[in-house]
Design a protein around this motif. Sequence first.
Motif, PDB file in Angstrom:
ATOM      1  N   PRO A  81      19.088  60.960  92.863  1.00  0.00           N
ATOM      2  CA  PRO A  81      19.072  62.053  93.846  1.00  0.00           C
ATOM      3  C   PRO A  81      18.593  61.565  95.205  1.00  0.00           C
ATOM      4  O   PRO A  81      17.651  60.775  95.307  1.00  0.00           O
ATOM      5  CB  PRO A  81      18.096  63.065  93.235  1.00  0.00           C
ATOM      6  CG  PRO A  81      17.210  62.244  92.355  1.00  0.00           C
ATOM      7  CD  PRO A  81      18.055  61.127  91.832  1.00  0.00           C
ATOM      8  N   PHE A 108      13.391  66.233  95.068  1.00  0.00           N
ATOM      9  CA  PHE A 108      13.382  66.808  93.725  1.00  0.00           C
ATOM     10  C   PHE A 108      11.942  66.966  93.270  1.00  0.00           C
ATOM     11  O   PHE A 108      11.042  66.261  93.717  1.00  0.00           O
ATOM     12  CB  PHE A 108      14.188  65.962  92.738  1.00  0.00           C
ATOM     13  CG  PHE A 108      13.679  64.558  92.543  1.00  0.00           C
ATOM     14  CD1 PHE A 108      12.786  64.244  91.527  1.00  0.00           C
ATOM     15  CD2 PHE A 108      14.105  63.537  93.382  1.00  0.00           C
ATOM     16  CE1 PHE A 108      12.332  62.959  91.344  1.00  0.00           C
ATOM     17  CE2 PHE A 108      13.649  62.246  93.208  1.00  0.00           C
ATOM     18  CZ  PHE A 108      12.756  61.954  92.192  1.00  0.00           C
ATOM     19  N   SER A 147      10.574  73.171  84.184  1.00  0.00           N
ATOM     20  CA  SER A 147      11.211  71.956  84.664  1.00  0.00           C
ATOM     21  C   SER A 147      11.691  72.173  86.085  1.00  0.00           C
ATOM     22  O   SER A 147      12.268  73.217  86.400  1.00  0.00           O
ATOM     23  CB  SER A 147      12.379  71.556  83.764  1.00  0.00           C
ATOM     24  OG  SER A 147      13.017  70.390  84.245  1.00  0.00           O
ATOM     25  N   SER A 149      13.463  69.542  87.606  1.00  0.00           N
ATOM     26  CA  SER A 149      14.614  68.665  87.737  1.00  0.00           C
ATOM     27  C   SER A 149      14.989  68.177  86.347  1.00  0.00           C
ATOM     28  O   SER A 149      14.405  68.599  85.339  1.00  0.00           O
ATOM     29  CB  SER A 149      14.301  67.486  88.671  1.00  0.00           C
ATOM     30  OG  SER A 149      13.248  66.698  88.121  1.00  0.00           O
ATOM     31  N   THR A 150      15.956  67.283  86.282  1.00  0.00           N
ATOM     32  CA  THR A 150      16.390  66.741  84.990  1.00  0.00           C
ATOM     33  C   THR A 150      15.554  65.555  84.546  1.00  0.00           C
ATOM     34  O   THR A 150      15.844  64.971  83.499  1.00  0.00           O
ATOM     35  CB  THR A 150      17.861  66.301  85.095  1.00  0.00           C
ATOM     36  OG1 THR A 150      17.988  65.308  86.135  1.00  0.00           O
ATOM     37  CG2 THR A 150      18.761  67.484  85.417  1.00  0.00           C
TER      38      THR A 150
END
Length: 651
Positions: free
Chosen positions: A339, A343, A352, A354-355
């Motif tokens: 990214p 983030f 959460s 972000s991933t």
Amino acid sequence: MFSEVLGQGPLFYLVMLLVLLGLAAAFAFVSGMVRYIPNDRIGVVEKLWSPKGSVQLGLLALEGEAGFQPELLRGGFHFFPPFQYKVHIHAMVSVTQGKLGYVFARDGMDLPAGQTLADNARVSNFLDVRGFLQGGGQKGPQRKVLREGTHIINPALFVVMTEEATYSLTLDATESAYYDKMRDVLDQRSAFTPVVIKEVTGQHESDQLAVVTVQDGPALPKDELLAPDVGDAHNSFQEPELFLAAGGRRGRQERVLVEGTYYINRLFATVEFIHKTIIPVGFVGVVVSYTGRKGADTSGVEYSHGELVETGCRGVWRDALMPGKYAFNTYAGKIELVPTTNFVLMWQHGSSGSTFDGNLREITLITKDAFEPQLPLSVVVHIDYRKAPMVVQRFGNVKQLVEQTLDPMVSSYFKNVSQTRTFIELIQSRSELQANASVDMRERFLAYSLEFQEVLIGTPKPQDGDTKIENIMSQLRDRQIAREQVETFAQKQIAADKQRELNEAERRAEKQSELTASLVDISIKENHGAALVKAAEKRRQEIEALAQADKFRQEMEGSGRASAIRAVGEAEAAAIKAKSEALEGEGADKQLMQTVMLRLAEAFETAKVPLVPQIQLGGGQDGNAFSTLLSLMSSLKAQELAAAHQAPSKA
């Protein structure tokens, strides 16, 4: 009897002629002398006997021997010597529009070791059987395929498979089983249908591409995973001979196929559909290539965590891919999405940002007063797109960076800070702790090619089963409630005062006419009183002026009388003093005292002096009270004269 037959006439002769013709036709058919072939069929000629004997090598008779002949017969009548030839009538090979046909040669040269399909570089015309066999055509499945249309192919030499039928002479059981298996292979690979890659809006097919695996040709060199691209000469693998001539090798190819229709021999090359790589906006793609030449390291001497290579080389590419859609062969490498926008990493179970933070949990702290709260935390991170390859080279991907490096580093920092504060201080100094952490962690993140943006600290909470922290929090809440109640009471008091003022204002408004009339009356009375006060003041000033004038006159007259009395008193005092000096002894003192007391009594009586003296006699510095007594007598005399002067003026 014979004469009787001759006497039958012309009809008899006609019948006899027909019988003879039938017998002749039957003989011609049985002997193979005449054969009719429809125009939509072909005839395969089989020579039953020949002075040259039978075929010694191969399947077809190329030198006039007995056996299947290379030339075909087309539609019409054909005449042969009796009992020497046999004609097999078969259908022409027909390939449907948009389909492919596969050719198998039953005769020809054997395939060399390592070769999968027959070479058609020198002989590619299946219509000329003699030329195929004499030109070195190879037996087995051919590299060249048939396209749509009708093909005049000798089924004695070639077996042709289309999606609808198999064209060949009668096969024995073993050969038939072999071709049945080949058809199963072709069906599994959808080999009769060309490779079609098209975009379908809203479906995954729009993002597809095809990875090609070549089944024929030289093997790959050692340590090579994919066959290198050999250019465009082979027309996207549709011309196998040109592909091999250009140096193509068997195996999975580096080049992929994108949208379009490709007539590829599926026995020569198979295809596998994969999705295109999409790099969304806000990300860059760092390529980790598994193939390619060895490139020079471009990371610089200061970077010691691995090599960065140029595009096309094996390793991590120095330049990342910008947002877009790429026909990237995922067997040739992988693309790590990094990214480029901010983030959030959340140290909080069940949440959460972000991933990359799916495995992060609250940080367990130990405070100075031995409490063990859990601290939820959020950190905002940014990665410079130019440094994204360094991050991937050093950590593999962003998720591993977070879990293996950032999580231990951030947890350790806040655990160290919590040991210097009590639990209450930790709560009350959250903003200070947050500001300090922003400064301290910025330098640490730079060491990992990251840009630290902000840290957001949540409220510490107890672990499961811990009630001590909740008790402290309850006490703090009770304190705050008490403070708020005090403030509430104060605000209520202010509100009550405002309500009272409002009520007064409303009542005043209701009595406004009466109030206005009373105010006018008050103003009139105030003006009238002010006029009277002015008149009284003027009268007072006149009286004061007259009194001042009379007082001045009296003071002047009294001052003259007082001077006269003072002179008389001083003369008498002098006389008394002379007499006292003339007297001597104790008798003189007593006489003098009597005289003084007599004068004193007279003075009291005349002047009406109060019994309590206003002047106290003292001995003075020399202890002689006589002088003081003379002064007193003088004063009394003066008062007497003043009283005598005031009596007439009062009358």
